[in-house]
Design an enzyme around this catalytic site. Sequence first.
Site, mmCIF file in Angstrom:
data_model
loop_
_atom_site.group_PDB
_atom_site.id
_atom_site.type_symbol
_atom_site.label_atom_id
_atom_site.label_comp_id
_atom_site.label_asym_id
_atom_site.label_seq_id
_atom_site.Cartn_x
_atom_site.Cartn_y
_atom_site.Cartn_z
ATOM 1 N N PHE A 68 5.285 -10.052 4.051
ATOM 2 C CA PHE A 68 6.169 -9.147 4.802
ATOM 3 C C PHE A 68 5.424 -7.911 5.319
ATOM 4 O O PHE A 68 5.894 -7.262 6.255
ATOM 5 C CB PHE A 68 7.310 -8.640 3.899
ATOM 6 N N HIS A 118 16.518 2.070 14.217
ATOM 7 C CA HIS A 118 17.417 0.926 14.400
ATOM 8 C C HIS A 118 18.856 1.344 14.626
ATOM 9 O O HIS A 118 19.334 2.330 14.061
ATOM 10 C CB HIS A 118 17.314 -0.017 13.191
ATOM 11 N N THR A 173 8.692 -12.755 14.232
ATOM 12 C CA THR A 173 9.731 -11.958 14.889
ATOM 13 C C THR A 173 10.165 -12.572 16.216
ATOM 14 O O THR A 173 9.353 -13.210 16.903
ATOM 15 C CB THR A 173 9.192 -10.528 15.147
ATOM 16 N N TYR A 218 3.295 -5.182 19.262
ATOM 17 C CA TYR A 218 3.908 -5.649 18.011
ATOM 18 C C TYR A 218 4.124 -7.161 18.054
ATOM 19 O O TYR A 218 3.668 -7.893 17.164
ATOM 20 C CB TYR A 218 5.235 -4.915 17.763
ATOM 21 N N ASN A 234 0.828 -1.212 0.000
ATOM 22 C CA ASN A 234 0.000 0.000 0.000
ATOM 23 C C ASN A 234 0.865 1.267 0.000
ATOM 24 O O ASN A 234 0.341 2.385 0.006
ATOM 25 C CB ASN A 234 -0.976 0.011 1.192
ATOM 26 N N LEU A 235 2.184 1.085 -0.005
ATOM 27 C CA LEU A 235 3.163 2.175 -0.063
ATOM 28 C C LEU A 235 3.049 3.134 1.121
ATOM 29 O O LEU A 235 3.525 4.260 1.054
ATOM 30 C CB LEU A 235 3.070 2.949 -1.396
#
Length: 350
Positions: free
Chosen positions: A82, A211, A132, A158, A32-33
Site C-alpha cells: 500500500f 478528498h 488505481t 501519480y 516509514n511514517l
Amino acid sequence: MSVLVTGGAGYIGSHAVQRLLAEGHDVVVVDNLFRGHLAAIDRLRQRAKGGDRLGFERLDIGQTDAIEAIIRERRIETIMHFAAWTYVGESVEKPVDYYTNNTAGSLSLIRACERSWSHSHGGVKRFVFSSTAATYGEPPAEHVPIRENCPQHPINPYGASKLMVERMLIDAVSAAARHGRNFGAACLRYFNVAGADRTGLIGEDHDPETHLIPIAIQAALGKRPGLTIFGDDYPTPDGTCIRDYVHVEDLADAHVTVMQKMRARETVAYNLGIGRGYSVREVASAVERVTGKPIPITIGKRRAGDPPALFADPAKIRRELGWNAGWTDLDRIIATAWDWMRHNPDGYKS
Ligand code: UDP
C-alpha cells in the site's frame, strides 16, 4: 499466513491489517511514517482482535536488504503493498518524488521478493499491489463504466508511477514462472475509497486533506468555511463530476479475498468499485443528510485532470472471485466517515 503490509499505518493499509488480523493471519507492517500514523498501529494492537500478531518496522520500502531480512525472519509469503504517495496535484509538482517512492520503491520490493526465493521457506509467493483508476487517465465515454481492459493512458505522474509497477509485475511474474517459481501478482485498481472502520477504531487522517467526503464533513463540522465544487459545467446530469465511492472495509475485504484466491504464475488486474457513480452535488447532499448540517457551497473552477465521470464495472472480480462491495448506500458509507471524524476531530492526534 505471514503477510508483510507496506503502508500499514496509512488509511487503506491499516484497514487491511485489521481485516488480516481478524482472519487469523500474522502481519508485519513496514511503514516509514512519513504520512502514516503509529497511533493506528497502537490502536490495532490494543483493541483489535489478534493485536499480538502484529509486528511493526519503521523502514522505507527502498531499503531492499532490510525488507529481505524481514521476509526471511518472519517467513513472509504474501506482500500487500500500500505504501505510496497519492496526491495527483503533488505528483504534477514533484514527479521525481512520485517515481522514486512509488515506482522505484515498488521495484525494491519486487527485488526483495526475487531474492527471497532462495530462502528456506521458499520466499514470497503473492504480491498484492495497490493500483488505481488513475492508470486509466481520461477514458472516452464509451469506456465508462470502466472495465479492466480499458486502455490505460494516465494523465498525471501519480497514475503513471503506478502503471509502471503493473508492467514491472507482469514481467517479473512471467520471468519467475519461466524459472519454475510460484510467484503471482494482483493489481487492484481502486476507485474513490471512502468511509472508516465501523467500530470507530481507525479511519482517514490525511494532511493535507484533499478528498471530497472528508472535506465536506469538515465543512459540515464548521472546521472549514465551506465546500468549493470544482466545476459544475461538466457533461453530466447536474454538471458536477461523477465518481465511484467504495467503502474502505470492502476494499480490505477484497485484498484478503484476492490473497486467498489468486493464482501463482500470473498477474491479474481487478477494478475495485461499487459500479455506480455519484456526482459531487449528490455527495454534498448526502453529507448534509447524514450530518444534519447545511454545507455552504461555492462553485469554483475545474480542477486540472478531473475526468467528468469515472466509475467501475466491477463484474470481473465478482465473476472470478465472488467479491462484491457490501456497502453500496452512499449515506451509510458517509455515516462511517462522519462517526470517525466526530469522535476523532484531530484525527489520530485526538
Ligand atoms: N472535489 C470538489 N471539491 C473538493 C474536493 C473534491 O469538487 O474540495 C471533487 C473533485 O473535483 C472530484 C470529486 O470531488 O470530481 C472527487 O475528488 P477526490 O479528490 O475526493 O478524489 P479523486 O476523484 O480526485 O480521486
